[in-house]
Enzyme design. Structure first.
Site, mmCIF file in Angstrom:
data_model
loop_
_atom_site.group_PDB
_atom_site.id
_atom_site.type_symbol
_atom_site.label_atom_id
_atom_site.label_comp_id
_atom_site.label_asym_id
_atom_site.label_seq_id
_atom_site.Cartn_x
_atom_site.Cartn_y
_atom_site.Cartn_z
ATOM 1 N N CYS A 88 0.813 -1.227 0.000
ATOM 2 C CA CYS A 88 0.000 0.000 0.000
ATOM 3 C C CYS A 88 0.841 1.269 0.000
ATOM 4 C CB CYS A 88 -0.951 0.002 1.194
ATOM 5 S SG CYS A 88 -2.147 -1.337 1.133
ATOM 6 N N HIS A 219 -3.270 7.540 2.495
ATOM 7 C CA HIS A 219 -3.660 6.200 2.059
ATOM 8 C C HIS A 219 -5.023 5.895 2.678
ATOM 9 C CE1 HIS A 219 -3.872 2.054 1.180
ATOM 10 N NE2 HIS A 219 -3.594 1.631 2.401
ATOM 11 N N ASN A 249 -10.210 0.123 0.144
ATOM 12 C CA ASN A 249 -8.747 0.191 0.171
ATOM 13 C C ASN A 249 -8.212 -0.298 -1.177
ATOM 14 O OD1 ASN A 249 -6.013 -0.198 0.554
ATOM 15 N ND2 ASN A 249 -6.220 -1.113 2.577
HETATM 16 O O1 UT7 Z 1 -3.729 -0.888 3.692
HETATM 17 C C1 UT7 Z 1 -2.706 -1.574 4.346
HETATM 18 C C2 UT7 Z 1 -2.775 -1.435 5.793
HETATM 19 N N1 UT7 Z 1 -4.017 -1.957 6.291
HETATM 20 C C3 UT7 Z 1 -4.631 -1.321 7.273
HETATM 21 O O2 UT7 Z 1 -4.198 -0.271 7.679
HETATM 22 C C4 UT7 Z 1 -5.853 -1.981 7.877
HETATM 23 C C5 UT7 Z 1 -5.812 -1.813 9.368
HETATM 24 N N2 UT7 Z 1 -6.866 -2.518 10.069
HETATM 25 C C6 UT7 Z 1 -8.165 -2.158 10.052
HETATM 26 O O3 UT7 Z 1 -8.581 -1.303 9.299
HETATM 27 C C7 UT7 Z 1 -9.093 -2.780 11.062
HETATM 28 O O4 UT7 Z 1 -8.315 -3.516 11.995
HETATM 29 C C8 UT7 Z 1 -10.165 -3.716 10.441
HETATM 30 C C9 UT7 Z 1 -11.224 -2.896 9.739
HETATM 31 C C10 UT7 Z 1 -9.531 -4.687 9.483
HETATM 32 C C11 UT7 Z 1 -10.866 -4.504 11.545
HETATM 33 O O5 UT7 Z 1 -11.424 -3.607 12.517
HETATM 34 P P1 UT7 Z 1 -11.125 -3.793 14.079
HETATM 35 O O6 UT7 Z 1 -11.897 -2.769 14.778
HETATM 36 O O7 UT7 Z 1 -9.625 -3.774 14.271
HETATM 37 O O8 UT7 Z 1 -11.732 -5.217 14.378
HETATM 38 P P2 UT7 Z 1 -11.035 -6.522 14.985
HETATM 39 O O9 UT7 Z 1 -10.164 -7.169 13.949
HETATM 40 O O10 UT7 Z 1 -10.428 -6.224 16.315
HETATM 41 O O11 UT7 Z 1 -12.289 -7.445 15.202
HETATM 42 C C12 UT7 Z 1 -13.337 -7.078 16.119
HETATM 43 C C13 UT7 Z 1 -14.478 -8.065 15.966
HETATM 44 C C14 UT7 Z 1 -14.022 -9.522 16.017
HETATM 45 O O12 UT7 Z 1 -15.003 -10.268 16.725
HETATM 46 P P3 UT7 Z 1 -14.803 -10.633 18.264
HETATM 47 O O13 UT7 Z 1 -13.539 -11.439 18.325
HETATM 48 O O14 UT7 Z 1 -14.699 -9.323 18.989
HETATM 49 O O15 UT7 Z 1 -16.032 -11.397 18.570
HETATM 50 C C15 UT7 Z 1 -14.022 -9.931 14.571
HETATM 51 O O16 UT7 Z 1 -14.233 -11.311 14.394
HETATM 52 O O17 UT7 Z 1 -15.106 -7.884 14.694
HETATM 53 C C16 UT7 Z 1 -15.213 -9.154 14.045
HETATM 54 N N3 UT7 Z 1 -15.155 -8.926 12.598
HETATM 55 C C17 UT7 Z 1 -16.262 -8.686 11.865
HETATM 56 N N4 UT7 Z 1 -17.568 -8.595 12.199
HETATM 57 C C18 UT7 Z 1 -18.427 -8.317 11.211
HETATM 58 C C19 UT7 Z 1 -14.076 -8.919 11.791
HETATM 59 N N5 UT7 Z 1 -14.456 -8.667 10.538
HETATM 60 C C20 UT7 Z 1 -15.808 -8.520 10.545
HETATM 61 C C21 UT7 Z 1 -16.773 -8.248 9.559
HETATM 62 N N6 UT7 Z 1 -18.068 -8.152 9.937
HETATM 63 N N7 UT7 Z 1 -16.448 -8.052 8.268
#
Ligand code: UT7
Length: 292
Positions: A88, A219, A249
């Site tokens: 990215c 980004h 993204n």
């Molecule tokens: O471009 C290159 C660099 N990339 C980035 O900068 C991306 C950085 N990361 C992010 O943008 C975020 O971490 C995400 C959008 C990918 C995820 O958001 P988050 O707030 O960090 O969520 P998390 O991974 O901590 O997950 C929280 C909860 C989990 O459930 P539990 O364990 O709390 O029950 C996940 O299983 O959200 C759940 N989850 C979802 N729920 C509904 C993960 N993906 C989804 C989904 N829909 N699509």
């Protein structure tokens, strides 16, 4: 496709829509379309370009590179052409290389393209990635100038965290196609910290402060990451170009796409000071402080 909701995606990422490439499209065909529009905007001919750099990690071929394909599709003969793979952050890296080539006198008009199709690299059953990535390409042309252009640049990498965000290249004879992997919340935390340092360092290098900035062109990975960087700079969100809601993204394409949106919408004007920044797999990150 997966168990998710519009509410979760909107709140956690800021994404509302994404663009998915047609099956026959490649990083090169999308990149060539973006490059044509950049040439028109710059009132240049394809033959004026002496260097083509394509930032991509989703090229259809290792060789010919997407940059060579773009040169072919545009009818650019005898230019130096190569791809840059920095995920990215690819566009920021390509910008740095283009800048150095111009400073050294080796190149005079460099076409830099960011083009990626990471929607194809995501496991359709993995809700942590399949909702994030869109396809797209953006392009710009750099040349020497006394009145506008690059004020400061920074590019760096942390090679010890590669396992948190990876995209394996399929190996000949392998039974399974490996998908993109991302430990999202870990990447998120690092991105916020690194980007805060990056923007501060870049402004210092350029002997400027955040008060000198007209626009942040970040980004587009997550609206919460973008907002955190804006807060660090005490910028109002009105001074931040956001395309994430419409494009998701788009990896190496996201910064040039945001730049394009800012310029074509009339928000970014000649003479404005812009801070371009990106962070991606590797980890890699880079920035450019620019007078447009
Ligand atoms: O471009 C290159 C660099 N990339 C980035 O900068 C991306 C950085 N990361 C992010 O943008 C975020 O971490 C995400 C959008 C990918 C995820 O958001 P988050 O707030 O960090 O969520 P998390 O991974 O901590 O997950 C929280 C909860 C989990 O459930 P539990 O364990 O709390 O029950 C996940 O299983 O959200 C759940 N989850 C979802 N729920 C509904 C993960 N993906 C989804 C989904 N829909 N699509």
């Amino acid at each position: 496709m997966v168990e998710t909701s519009d509410e979760w995606i909107t709140e956690r990422t800021g994404i509302k829509e994404r663009r998915i490439a047609a099956p026959e499209e490649t990083a090169a065909t999308m990149g060539a379309q973006a490059a044509k529009q950049a040439l028109e905007a710059a009132s240049l001919q394809a033959t004026d370009i002496d260097t083509v750099i394509c930032a991509t990690t989703s090229s259809a071929y290792a060789f010919p590179s997407s940059a060579c394909e773009i040169a072919r599709l545009l009818g650019i003969e005898r230019a130096m052409a190569f791809d840059v793979a920095a995920a990215c952050a690819g566009f920021s890296y390509a910008y740095s290389v283009a800048h150095s080539l111009i400073l050294s006198g080796q190149s005079s008009k460099v076409l830099i393209v960011g083009s990626d199709l990471l929607s194809r690299a995501c496991d359709p059953t993995d809700r942590t990635t399949i909702i994030l990535f869109g396809d797209g390409a953006g392009a710009c042309i750099l040349g020497a100038s006394d009145t506008q252009g690059t004020i400061a640049l920074h590019a760096s990498a942390d090679p010890f965290s590669g396992d948190l965000l990876s995209l394996p290249i399929p190996q000949r004879g392998a039974i399974e196609t490996p998908w993109l992997y991302m430990k999202g919340n870990e990447v998120f935390k690092r991105a916020v910290v690194v980007l805060a340092e990056l923007v501060t360092k870049t402004l210092e290098k350029g002997q400027m402060t955040a008060a000198d900035l007209d626009y942040l062109v970040p980004h587009q990975a997550n609206l919460r990451i973008i907002a955190a960087t804006a807060r660090k700079l005490h910028l109002d969100m009105a001074q931040v170009i956001v395309t994430l809601d419409k494009q998701g993204n788009t990896s190496a394409a996201s910064v040039p796409l945001a730049l394009d949106e800012g310029i074509r919408s009339g928000r970014i004007k000649r003479g404005d000071v812009l801070l371009l920044e990106s962070f991606g797999g590797g980890f890699t990150w880079g920035s450019a402080l620019v007078r447009y």
